[in-house]
Design an enzyme around this catalytic site. Structure first.
Site, short mmCIF file in Angstrom:
data_model
loop_
_atom_site.label_atom_id
_atom_site.label_comp_id
_atom_site.label_asym_id
_atom_site.label_seq_id
_atom_site.Cartn_x
_atom_site.Cartn_y
_atom_site.Cartn_z
N SER A 1 0.74 1.05 -8.61
CA SER A 1 1.02 2.48 -8.78
C SER A 1 1.12 2.87 -10.25
O SER A 1 1.39 2.04 -11.12
CB SER A 1 2.31 2.85 -8.07
N1 SAH Z 1 4.17 -1.39 -4.86
C1 SAH Z 1 2.84 -1.84 -5.22
C2 SAH Z 1 1.81 -0.79 -4.91
C3 SAH Z 1 0.89 -1.33 -3.91
S1 SAH Z 1 -0.23 -0.20 -3.13
C4 SAH Z 1 2.79 -2.32 -6.65
O1 SAH Z 1 3.79 -2.17 -7.37
O2 SAH Z 1 1.78 -2.88 -7.06
C5 SAH Z 1 0.39 -0.24 -1.48
C6 SAH Z 1 0.35 -1.57 -0.77
O3 SAH Z 1 0.82 -1.33 0.55
C7 SAH Z 1 -1.01 -2.19 -0.62
O4 SAH Z 1 -1.01 -3.47 -1.18
C8 SAH Z 1 -1.24 -2.26 0.90
O5 SAH Z 1 -1.92 -3.42 1.34
C9 SAH Z 1 0.18 -2.23 1.41
N2 SAH Z 1 0.38 -1.78 2.78
C10 SAH Z 1 -0.21 -0.75 3.44
N3 SAH Z 1 0.29 -0.65 4.68
C11 SAH Z 1 1.22 -1.63 4.82
C12 SAH Z 1 2.09 -2.04 5.87
N4 SAH Z 1 2.13 -1.43 7.06
N5 SAH Z 1 2.91 -3.09 5.65
C13 SAH Z 1 2.91 -3.75 4.46
N6 SAH Z 1 2.10 -3.42 3.43
C14 SAH Z 1 1.28 -2.36 3.61
#
Ligand code: SAH
Length: 235
Positions: free
Chosen positions: A85
């Site tokens: 993000s």
């Molecule tokens: N917090 C992260 C941002 C990642 S983007 C960082 O600091 O890098 C969001 C993430 O959510 C993605 O990796 C995606 O695979 C995950 N995601 C989406 N739906 C999900 C779910 N139901 N359970 C767990 N992870 C999920």
């Protein structure tokens, strides 16, 4: 890959406990500018959040070929079609959690592990759930490299939370869903805060749900655009 800054890393150890300091020389200016312009300039005021964003190196969570962009005002691709993000969004959502240091926190969407690292330094313990095993494994390794030991990374559908570790004082969802997952609201402690991007796939709003003795209070925050929350209580 020819990333000189990374290859020449001098492993320097930092006085702040629980985090191992990485080489920062080539990123120092961009990192300071990020704090000043993107965070302070846009109204982030929680001193603990600002300190932690000054401490946790974002460049360690960014794939090597994009490391020069680590402190840009933008999300960046991390593989599996997912992103780390935008720094401002990480700071804002962390601030909205109102953490003081003693909390148990759940994150849904580990991705690179950057937000999880920030939470690890803001709270007592963190459970972070990722649906892509490859990302979870990499994030876990990066957290270990930094010496952050109070974050547990799990591979699962995070929309169902972590009932075995509930209730949580803070819950943060870092992917956008059609609604706030009920399972997560159920796992929120009295006095707890849940932050979640809610809305259509093209764009959402940050929603904060607070559980009080009297019931649930929901507030709507700024517009945002997150990758989709995929799962039982997501898309
Ligand atoms: N917090 C992260 C941002 C990642 S983007 C960082 O600091 O890098 C969001 C993430 O959510 C993605 O990796 C995606 O695979 C995950 N995601 C989406 N739906 C999900 C779910 N139901 N359970 C767990 N992870 C999920």
């Amino acid at each position: 890959m020819g990333d000189r800054a990374h290859d020449n890393e001098s492993h320097e150890y930092h006085a702040v406990p629980t985090i191992r300091r990485m080489s920062t020389e080539s990123h120092r200016q961009a990192w300071q500018d990020m704090i000043a312009r993107q965070l302070l300039g846009r109204g982030i005021r929680d001193k603990r959040v600002l300190d932690v964003m000054r401490t946790v190196p974002r460049h360690v969570f960014v794939p090597a070929h994009m490391r020069a962009k680590s402190y840009d005002d933008a999300p960046l691709a991390i593989g599996e079609g997912q992103t780390i993000s935008q720094p401002y969004m990480v700071a804002l959502m962390s601030e909205m959690l109102e953490l003081k240091g003693s909390e148990r926190v759940l994150e849904v969407g580990t991705g690179s592990g950057y937000q999880a690292a920030i939470l690890g330094l803001l709270a007592r313990e963190v459970v972070s759930i990722e649906r892509h095993e490859s990302l979870a494994r990499k994030a876990q390794a990066t957290l270990k490299l930094l010496g952050i030991m109070n974050v547990e990374v799990r591979v699962d559908d995070g929309t169902l939370g972590a009932p075995d570790r509930a209730p949580f004082d803070g819950i943060i969802v870092t992917a956008g869903g059609p609604h706030v997952p009920d399972s997560l609201v159920d796992q929120l402690a009295v006095g707890g805060r849940l932050i979640c991007p809610v809305g259509p796939r093209e764009g959402q709003r940050i929603v904060r749900v607070r559980r009080t003795e009297q019931g649930i209070i929901e507030e709507e925050g700024i517009r945002c655009a997150f990758v989709p929350l995929i799962g039982e209580e997501g898309w």
